[in-house]
Motif scaffolding. Sequence first.
Motif, short mmCIF file in Angstrom:
data_model
loop_
_atom_site.label_atom_id
_atom_site.label_comp_id
_atom_site.label_asym_id
_atom_site.label_seq_id
_atom_site.Cartn_x
_atom_site.Cartn_y
_atom_site.Cartn_z
N CYS A 244 9.16 7.90 8.98
CA CYS A 244 7.92 7.89 8.19
C CYS A 244 7.28 6.51 8.20
N ALA A 245 8.09 5.49 7.97
CA ALA A 245 7.55 4.12 7.96
C ALA A 245 6.99 3.74 9.31
N LEU A 246 7.70 4.11 10.38
CA LEU A 246 7.21 3.80 11.73
C LEU A 246 5.89 4.51 12.02
N GLY B 72 -1.64 2.38 11.51
CA GLY B 72 -2.43 1.28 10.97
C GLY B 72 -2.40 1.16 9.47
N LEU B 73 -1.45 1.83 8.80
CA LEU B 73 -1.36 1.77 7.35
C LEU B 73 -0.29 0.76 6.93
N GLN C 48 15.75 2.02 13.78
CA GLN C 48 15.83 0.67 13.21
C GLN C 48 15.31 -0.37 14.20
N GLN C 49 15.68 -0.21 15.47
CA GLN C 49 15.20 -1.15 16.49
C GLN C 49 13.68 -1.08 16.61
N ALA C 50 13.16 0.14 16.59
CA ALA C 50 11.70 0.29 16.69
C ALA C 50 11.00 -0.31 15.47
N ALA C 51 11.59 -0.15 14.28
CA ALA C 51 11.01 -0.72 13.07
C ALA C 51 11.01 -2.24 13.13
N GLN C 52 12.06 -2.80 13.70
CA GLN C 52 12.13 -4.27 13.85
C GLN C 52 11.06 -4.76 14.80
N VAL C 53 10.86 -4.04 15.90
CA VAL C 53 9.82 -4.42 16.86
C VAL C 53 8.44 -4.37 16.21
N MET C 54 8.22 -3.37 15.34
CA MET C 54 6.93 -3.23 14.67
C MET C 54 6.75 -4.24 13.54
N GLY C 55 7.81 -4.93 13.17
CA GLY C 55 7.72 -5.92 12.10
C GLY C 55 7.51 -5.32 10.72
N ILE C 56 8.07 -4.14 10.48
CA ILE C 56 7.90 -3.48 9.18
C ILE C 56 8.71 -4.21 8.11
N ALA C 57 8.07 -4.53 7.00
CA ALA C 57 8.76 -5.20 5.90
C ALA C 57 9.86 -4.30 5.35
N SER D 238 0.82 -1.20 0.00
CA SER D 238 0.00 0.00 0.00
C SER D 238 0.86 1.25 0.00
N ILE D 239 1.90 1.28 0.86
CA ILE D 239 2.82 2.41 0.90
C ILE D 239 4.24 1.86 0.89
N LEU D 240 5.08 2.42 0.05
CA LEU D 240 6.48 2.03 -0.02
C LEU D 240 7.32 3.27 0.27
N VAL D 241 8.14 3.20 1.31
CA VAL D 241 9.01 4.31 1.68
C VAL D 241 10.41 4.02 1.16
N CYS D 242 10.86 4.83 0.23
CA CYS D 242 12.20 4.67 -0.35
C CYS D 242 13.17 5.57 0.40
N GLY D 243 14.11 4.96 1.10
CA GLY D 243 15.06 5.71 1.92
C GLY D 243 15.03 5.19 3.33
N THR D 244 16.19 4.80 3.84
CA THR D 244 16.23 4.15 5.15
C THR D 244 17.11 4.93 6.13
N GLY D 245 17.17 6.27 5.94
CA GLY D 245 17.79 7.13 6.93
C GLY D 245 16.76 7.54 7.96
N ILE D 246 17.03 8.62 8.66
CA ILE D 246 16.15 9.03 9.76
C ILE D 246 14.75 9.37 9.26
N ALA D 247 14.64 10.17 8.19
CA ALA D 247 13.32 10.57 7.70
C ALA D 247 12.51 9.37 7.21
N GLY D 248 13.15 8.47 6.46
CA GLY D 248 12.45 7.31 5.94
C GLY D 248 12.00 6.36 7.03
#
Length: 394
Positions: A18-20, A26-27, A117-126, A5-15
């Motif tokens: 945003c993903a988190l 809930g998106l 990154q740790q928070a994204a892993q906890v949330m299980g973000i692809a 549904s949403i793809l965030v390109c960029g894995t620095g602080i802003a990306g």
Amino acid sequence: MKQESILVCGTGIAGLACALGLSRAGLPVALLGPRQTPPVRAADDYHPRVYAISESSRALLDRLGAWRLIEARRITAVEAMEIHGDADGLLDLSAWQDARESLAWIVESGEIERALQQAAQVMGIAWHEDKFVGLTPQARGVQVDTAQGRQLSASLLVGADGARSPVRVAARIPHEYTPYGDMGVVAHLDIERPHQQRAYQWFTGDSVLAVLPMPDTAQGAQASLVWSMPEGQAQAWLAQPPEAQQAYFAAQAAAITQGRLGRLGLRTRPQGFALTLERSAMMAPGVALVGDAAHRVHPLAGQGLNLGLGDVQTLIQVLTARAPQQHLGEARLLARYRRRRAEPVLAMGLVTHGLHRLFGTSCMPLAWARNQGMSLVDQLPFIKRQLIRAAMGQ
């Protein structure tokens, strides 16, 4: 072809932020980009790049579950800021002037990234550990092509991929680029006198030298340097061997700071980056930009990252408040995001660009006026409170 549904390109602080934020709203969201976890640093070893985090940005990081993951000993609260003109102008801002404990917090870039990154892993973000190479518009979104030959379909592509943003280029989003002809040089410093949680900034006419408080080390008090100066001067300094760099900096710092913090010495090798003023249209059908991909401002106000995190907060608000019939990449929806960000982005650009121009001229009447203006503002508590709240993103 994988549907996201949403793809965030960029894995620095802003990306990552945003993903988190989108995930917590809930998106369905996924990340596209390298997974480069910053190394865990020893007690007295600090990432070369630090940020001044405003209250609104700190609150966002806290809501995302990242702030609590940053070691408290690596965070320095800024309780006051001292701004010197190029003559006798002085503006002193303190948190207590607006009944606050802190104006901002100085945090290393690497520590923020690791916590996110740790928070994204906890949330299980692809997370697609791949590289964006192009996009094709679709009826409801875009198709993204990657370096590994994958095709990812998304209702919305968020470009958080930095100042040179391949997403922005591929989406043909209008972009304005103005070089300042200056470079920003960063390094960490050993300082003779304790900073007492106070940040400093000196305008010299052709440069701006900022000293930001950082945690003490075993060797004593430490601070971070952000020095913007003419490109030729910066390149000549950076090309020198370490001993010559140290001598040059010690002499320049003594002349500029007038011993306000005692002797200043380079703790780390200085690194430079070009300074630019950049603006973009921030969106196209199926594509939205955040952070440096959307805009860049002069670092003299230290608000670049805070401006980008403001993009993230606004985009999440717009997407979660959309009407049921609106899809995530609809142009009218993304235009609403652009409109809401237009004023704060323009205002910050005007302030930083205006200050750069104002202090960059040697015209004597202007030189007198700018220093008198600083000292006048220093006598006006109401104006100072407004400046404090603006710096905190409120």
